[in-house]
Write a protein that holds these residues in place. Structure first.
Motif, PDB file in Angstrom:
ATOM      1  N   THR A   1       0.829  -1.210   0.000  1.00 11.89           N
ATOM      2  CA  THR A   1       0.000   0.000   0.000  1.00 11.89           C
ATOM      3  C   THR A   1       0.859   1.254   0.000  1.00 11.89           C
ATOM      4  OG1 THR A   1      -1.723  -1.219   1.217  1.00 11.89           O
ATOM      5  CG2 THR A   1      -1.888   1.191   1.185  1.00 11.89           C
ATOM      6  N   ASP A   2       1.921   1.244   0.798  1.00 12.05           N
ATOM      7  CA  ASP A   2       2.823   2.397   0.850  1.00 12.05           C
ATOM      8  C   ASP A   2       3.523   2.606  -0.490  1.00 12.05           C
ATOM      9  OD1 ASP A   2       4.265   4.513   2.226  1.00 12.05           O
ATOM     10  OD2 ASP A   2       6.005   3.195   2.169  1.00 12.05           O
ATOM     11  N   GLU A   3       4.031   1.522  -1.078  1.00  7.96           N
ATOM     12  CA  GLU A   3       4.729   1.631  -2.365  1.00  7.96           C
ATOM     13  C   GLU A   3       3.790   2.137  -3.454  1.00  7.96           C
ATOM     14  OE1 GLU A   3       6.331  -2.237  -3.037  1.00  7.96           O
ATOM     15  OE2 GLU A   3       8.067  -1.929  -1.717  1.00  7.96           O
ATOM     16  N   ASP A   4       2.550   1.633  -3.450  1.00 13.67           N
ATOM     17  CA  ASP A   4       1.583   2.057  -4.469  1.00 13.67           C
ATOM     18  C   ASP A   4       1.266   3.546  -4.338  1.00 13.67           C
ATOM     19  OD1 ASP A   4       1.515  -0.526  -5.382  1.00 13.67           O
ATOM     20  OD2 ASP A   4      -0.412  -1.041  -4.474  1.00 13.67           O
ATOM     21  N   PHE A   5       1.093   4.011  -3.094  1.00 12.00           N
ATOM     22  CA  PHE A   5       0.786   5.433  -2.919  1.00 12.00           C
ATOM     23  C   PHE A   5       1.987   6.296  -3.298  1.00 12.00           C
ATOM     24  CE2 PHE A   5       0.849   9.382  -0.474  1.00 12.00           C
ATOM     25  CZ  PHE A   5      -0.314   9.958  -0.960  1.00 12.00           C
ATOM     26  N   LEU A   6       3.188   5.894  -2.885  1.00 13.03           N
ATOM     27  CA  LEU A   6       4.377   6.689  -3.208  1.00 13.03           C
ATOM     28  C   LEU A   6       4.588   6.780  -4.721  1.00 13.03           C
ATOM     29  CD1 LEU A   6       6.892   5.483  -0.463  1.00 13.03           C
ATOM     30  CD2 LEU A   6       5.697   7.679  -0.584  1.00 13.03           C
ATOM     31  N   LYS A   7       4.288   5.686  -5.425  1.00 14.26           N
ATOM     32  CA  LYS A   7       4.409   5.693  -6.881  1.00 14.26           C
ATOM     33  C   LYS A   7       3.428   6.690  -7.493  1.00 14.26           C
ATOM     34  CE  LYS A   7       4.304   2.580 -10.886  1.00 14.26           C
ATOM     35  NZ  LYS A   7       4.098   1.179 -11.334  1.00 14.26           N
ATOM     36  N   LYS A   8       2.201   6.674  -6.992  1.00 18.74           N
ATOM     37  CA  LYS A   8       1.195   7.609  -7.501  1.00 18.74           C
ATOM     38  C   LYS A   8       1.549   9.042  -7.117  1.00 18.74           C
ATOM     39  CE  LYS A   8      -3.789   8.460  -7.646  1.00 18.74           C
ATOM     40  NZ  LYS A   8      -5.132   7.965  -7.251  1.00 18.74           N
ATOM     41  N   ALA A   9       2.005   9.236  -5.870  1.00 20.19           N
ATOM     42  CA  ALA A   9       2.323  10.578  -5.385  1.00 20.19           C
ATOM     43  C   ALA A   9       3.470  11.202  -6.177  1.00 20.19           C
ATOM     44  CB  ALA A   9       2.681  10.527  -3.898  1.00 20.19           C
ATOM     45  N   SER A  10       4.494  10.387  -6.497  1.00 19.87           N
ATOM     46  CA  SER A  10       5.663  10.915  -7.204  1.00 19.87           C
ATOM     47  C   SER A  10       5.371  11.228  -8.668  1.00 19.87           C
ATOM     48  CB  SER A  10       6.829   9.931  -7.112  1.00 19.87           C
ATOM     49  OG  SER A  10       6.505   8.710  -7.754  1.00 19.87           O
ATOM     50  N   SER A  11       4.285  10.638  -9.204  1.00 19.32           N
ATOM     51  CA  SER A  11       3.941  10.868 -10.610  1.00 19.32           C
ATOM     52  C   SER A  11       3.152  12.159 -10.817  1.00 19.32           C
ATOM     53  CB  SER A  11       3.122   9.681 -11.142  1.00 19.32           C
ATOM     54  OG  SER A  11       1.843   9.645 -10.528  1.00 19.32           O
ATOM     55  N   GLN A  12       2.728  12.768  -9.717  1.00 19.18           N
ATOM     56  CA  GLN A  12       1.946  13.992  -9.811  1.00 19.18           C
ATOM     57  C   GLN A  12       2.862  15.212  -9.980  1.00 19.18           C
ATOM     58  OE1 GLN A  12      -1.479  13.493  -9.790  1.00 19.18           O
ATOM     59  NE2 GLN A  12      -0.823  11.344  -9.650  1.00 19.18           N
ATOM     60  N   LYS A  13       2.338  16.281 -10.538  1.00 17.98           N
ATOM     61  CA  LYS A  13       3.089  17.527 -10.684  1.00 17.98           C
ATOM     62  C   LYS A  13       2.279  18.688 -10.115  1.00 17.98           C
ATOM     63  CE  LYS A  13       5.672  16.021 -14.761  1.00 17.98           C
ATOM     64  NZ  LYS A  13       6.041  16.322 -16.160  1.00 17.98           N
ATOM     65  N   PRO A  14       2.725  19.241  -8.982  1.00 19.07           N
ATOM     66  CA  PRO A  14       3.876  18.822  -8.176  1.00 19.07           C
ATOM     67  C   PRO A  14       3.578  17.522  -7.427  1.00 19.07           C
ATOM     68  CG  PRO A  14       2.687  20.555  -7.060  1.00 19.07           C
ATOM     69  CD  PRO A  14       2.030  20.402  -8.398  1.00 19.07           C
ATOM     70  N   ALA A  15       4.637  16.850  -6.989  1.00 18.40           N
ATOM     71  CA  ALA A  15       4.477  15.572  -6.288  1.00 18.40           C
ATOM     72  C   ALA A  15       3.705  15.763  -4.989  1.00 18.40           C
ATOM     73  CB  ALA A  15       5.849  14.967  -6.000  1.00 18.40           C
ATOM     74  N   TRP A  16       2.829  14.796  -4.671  1.00 18.08           N
ATOM     75  CA  TRP A  16       2.095  14.845  -3.414  1.00 18.08           C
ATOM     76  C   TRP A  16       3.060  14.601  -2.260  1.00 18.08           C
ATOM     77  CZ3 TRP A  16      -2.381  11.037  -4.993  1.00 18.08           C
ATOM     78  CH2 TRP A  16      -3.205  11.674  -5.943  1.00 18.08           C
ATOM     79  N   LYS A  17       2.835  15.313  -1.173  1.00 18.01           N
ATOM     80  CA  LYS A  17       3.665  15.134   0.023  1.00 18.01           C
ATOM     81  C   LYS A  17       2.855  14.634   1.215  1.00 18.01           C
ATOM     82  CE  LYS A  17       7.102  18.569  -1.357  1.00 18.01           C
ATOM     83  NZ  LYS A  17       7.852  19.799  -0.970  1.00 18.01           N
ATOM     84  N   ASP A  18       1.653  14.136   0.939  1.00 16.91           N
ATOM     85  CA  ASP A  18       0.762  13.649   2.006  1.00 16.91           C
ATOM     86  C   ASP A  18       1.342  12.421   2.691  1.00 16.91           C
ATOM     87  OD1 ASP A  18      -0.530  14.957  -0.245  1.00 16.91           O
ATOM     88  OD2 ASP A  18      -2.433  14.617   0.763  1.00 16.91           O
ATOM     89  N   GLY A  19       0.916  12.246   3.936  1.00 20.59           N
ATOM     90  CA  GLY A  19       1.235  11.040   4.687  1.00 20.59           C
ATOM     91  C   GLY A  19       0.065  10.672   5.571  1.00 20.59           C
ATOM     92  N   SER A  20       0.111   9.481   6.166  1.00 22.43           N
ATOM     93  CA  SER A  20      -1.000   9.051   7.015  1.00 22.43           C
ATOM     94  C   SER A  20      -0.544   8.012   8.026  1.00 22.43           C
ATOM     95  CB  SER A  20      -2.128   8.449   6.167  1.00 22.43           C
ATOM     96  OG  SER A  20      -3.200   8.000   6.983  1.00 22.43           O
ATOM     97  N   THR A  21      -1.123   8.081   9.206  1.00 24.97           N
ATOM     98  CA  THR A  21      -0.993   6.990  10.162  1.00 24.97           C
ATOM     99  C   THR A  21      -1.939   5.877   9.723  1.00 24.97           C
ATOM    100  OG1 THR A  21      -2.804   7.629  11.657  1.00 24.97           O
ATOM    101  CG2 THR A  21      -0.665   8.715  11.984  1.00 24.97           C
ATOM    102  N   ALA A  22      -1.846   4.741  10.385  1.00 23.72           N
ATOM    103  CA  ALA A  22      -2.772   3.632  10.106  1.00 23.72           C
ATOM    104  C   ALA A  22      -2.867   2.748  11.332  1.00 23.72           C
ATOM    105  CB  ALA A  22      -2.291   2.815   8.909  1.00 23.72           C
ATOM    106  N   THR A  23      -4.078   2.509  11.773  1.00 22.40           N
ATOM    107  CA  THR A  23      -4.314   1.518  12.830  1.00 22.40           C
ATOM    108  C   THR A  23      -5.424   0.602  12.342  1.00 22.40           C
ATOM    109  OG1 THR A  23      -3.615   2.975  14.623  1.00 22.40           O
ATOM    110  CG2 THR A  23      -4.993   1.111  15.220  1.00 22.40           C
ATOM    111  N   CYS A  24      -5.064  -0.645  12.093  1.00 17.78           N
ATOM    112  CA  CYS A  24      -5.991  -1.615  11.506  1.00 17.78           C
ATOM    113  C   CYS A  24      -6.202  -2.788  12.455  1.00 17.78           C
ATOM    114  CB  CYS A  24      -5.448  -2.140  10.178  1.00 17.78           C
ATOM    115  SG  CYS A  24      -5.096  -0.838   8.979  1.00 17.78           S
ATOM    116  N   VAL A  25      -7.465  -3.113  12.675  1.00 17.60           N
ATOM    117  CA  VAL A  25      -7.836  -4.261  13.502  1.00 17.60           C
ATOM    118  C   VAL A  25      -8.427  -5.329  12.590  1.00 17.60           C
ATOM    119  CG1 VAL A  25      -9.393  -5.111  15.292  1.00 17.60           C
ATOM    120  CG2 VAL A  25      -8.187  -2.950  15.616  1.00 17.60           C
ATOM    121  N   LEU A  26      -7.770  -6.480  12.552  1.00 22.32           N
ATOM    122  CA  LEU A  26      -8.228  -7.613  11.756  1.00 22.32           C
ATOM    123  C   LEU A  26      -8.636  -8.716  12.724  1.00 22.32           C
ATOM    124  CD1 LEU A  26      -8.320  -8.825   8.788  1.00 22.32           C
ATOM    125  CD2 LEU A  26      -6.094  -9.829   9.339  1.00 22.32           C
TER     126      LEU A  26
END
Length: 355
Positions: free
Chosen positions: A158-183
């Motif tokens: 998930t991180d790699e996919d978002f970073l790939k999408k973020a870096s392809s934008q102009k200007p590049a996205w600089k967003d980040g996020s925490t994550a707490t998942c209960v399975l």
């Protein structure tokens, strides 16, 4: 109580002893007995699975889910004083239909975005789909290890996919996020988290006089740059920690996104914890740090319990009184965080546990 940082395998109860005589049992070596017991368990599992598979679809659900906890999720989100709502959440009380396994699987997650809402929204939309693709199929004696690997791979993907999408934008996205998942797989809870969003479990324990008291169990671990291990990793990667932040800017040391900080030791590897649900468990709270800036974990649990014990809730069609109380508790908790002065976004997921 061991809360499974290293995901130990659960203790298995051995099956009933064989029908051989005492002299025969004594004649066997310990290793032979263990092998026989293992083989007997394997045969029983196969027989049980065959019996389940021969039933009609409706009966399969009943057989597979008998004695398992019933989970229901409630959510409340408040923007606070922020211009934008950067939190995201997902409630999937039953995602078993997306998986090729006989277990019942539930998924609940909170994502707290920073620098924008794109990373949190991306994680909310994609993380559970990546999880479903990587989730172990069939039955295995190493299920804990397989789920651990599944969660680690899911966060990485998930991180790699978002970073790939973020870096392809102009200007590049600089967003980040925490994550707490209960399975939740049948009655086992697996928690994977990054950053400072948290998950806690309310468990009722019987005390000496027969009364029950609430115990708060932490199901997640916060990641901030001031922690020794986190700071050392950041410094080894060439980054610095100033005023409690990575490069004096980022408040968390692990996240999804934040591409500009990945070279400074910020990682997307979650902490993993595991806990088996019992009949004494009442609920799980998942929330972003907006809640925990003004509530301790114990205070949040006690607040929810106080609302659940109140008798007055307005009836709504399709909801039981118990469901209405949990819904009310979730919304009141989020509103109280804002009332106490939290200016941040506040997202609370309350998961009721019933047997």
């Amino acid at each position: 109580m061991d809360l499974f940082d290293d995901l130990p395998e659960p203790t298995q109860t051995s099956g009933p002893p064989g029908s051989g005589s005492a002299s025969q049992v004594e004649a066997h070596a310990q290793t032979t007995k263990e092998e026989n017991e293992k083989e007997e368990k394997s045969v029983k599992r196969k027989q049980q699975q065959e019996e389940i598979e021969t039933e009609e679809h409706g009966q399969i659900k009943k057989v597979c889910r008998e004695g398992l906890p019933v989970l229901k999720g409630y959510v409340a989100a408040r923007r606070g004083e922020r211009d934008e709502m950067q939190d995201a959440h997902v409630l999937l009380p039953d995602m078993s239909s997306c998986l090729s396994c006989s277990s019942r699987v539930s998924y609940f997650a909170v994502f707290d975005g920073h620098g924008g809402a794109r990373a949190s929204q991306f994680a909310a939309e994609h993380l559970h789909h990546n999880l479903a693709k990587k989730f172990p199929s069939g039955e295995s004696e190493n299920m804990d290890k397989l789920i651990k690997k599944c969660l680690l791979d899911t966060f990485k993907q998930t991180d790699e996919d978002f970073l790939k999408k973020a870096s392809s934008q102009k200007p590049a996205w600089k967003d980040g996020s925490t994550a707490t998942c209960v399975l939740v797989v049948d009655d086992m809870v697996y928690v994977a988290n990054l950053g400072d969003s948290r998950a806690v479990l309310c468990r009722m324990e019987v005390v000496a006089d027969g009364q029950k008291r609430a115990v708060t169990l932490a199901l997640s671990k916060e990641h901030n740059p001031t922690m020794y291990e986190e700071r050392m990793r950041i410094q080894r990667a060439g980054g610095t920690v100033r005023e409690g932040r990575v490069l004096g800017v980022l408040e968390v040391s692990r996240s999804i996104g934040d591409g500009q900080y990945k070279r400074c030791g910020v990682i997307s590897t979650p902490d993993l914890r595991r806990c088996q649900l019992t009949a004494n468990d009442r609920f799980i709270i998942l929330a972003c740090d907006g809640l925990f800036k003004v509530f301790s974990a114990d205070e949040a649990v006690k607040f929810v319990l106080s609302v659940l014990q109140e008798g007055s809730v307005e009836p709504k069609p399709g909801l039981t009184m118990e469901e209405l109380r949990f819904e009310s508790a979730c919304h009141q908790l989020a509103s109280e965080a804002v009332r106490r002065g939290c200016a941040d976004n506040v997202t609370v997921i309350l998961v009721s546990v019933g047997f």
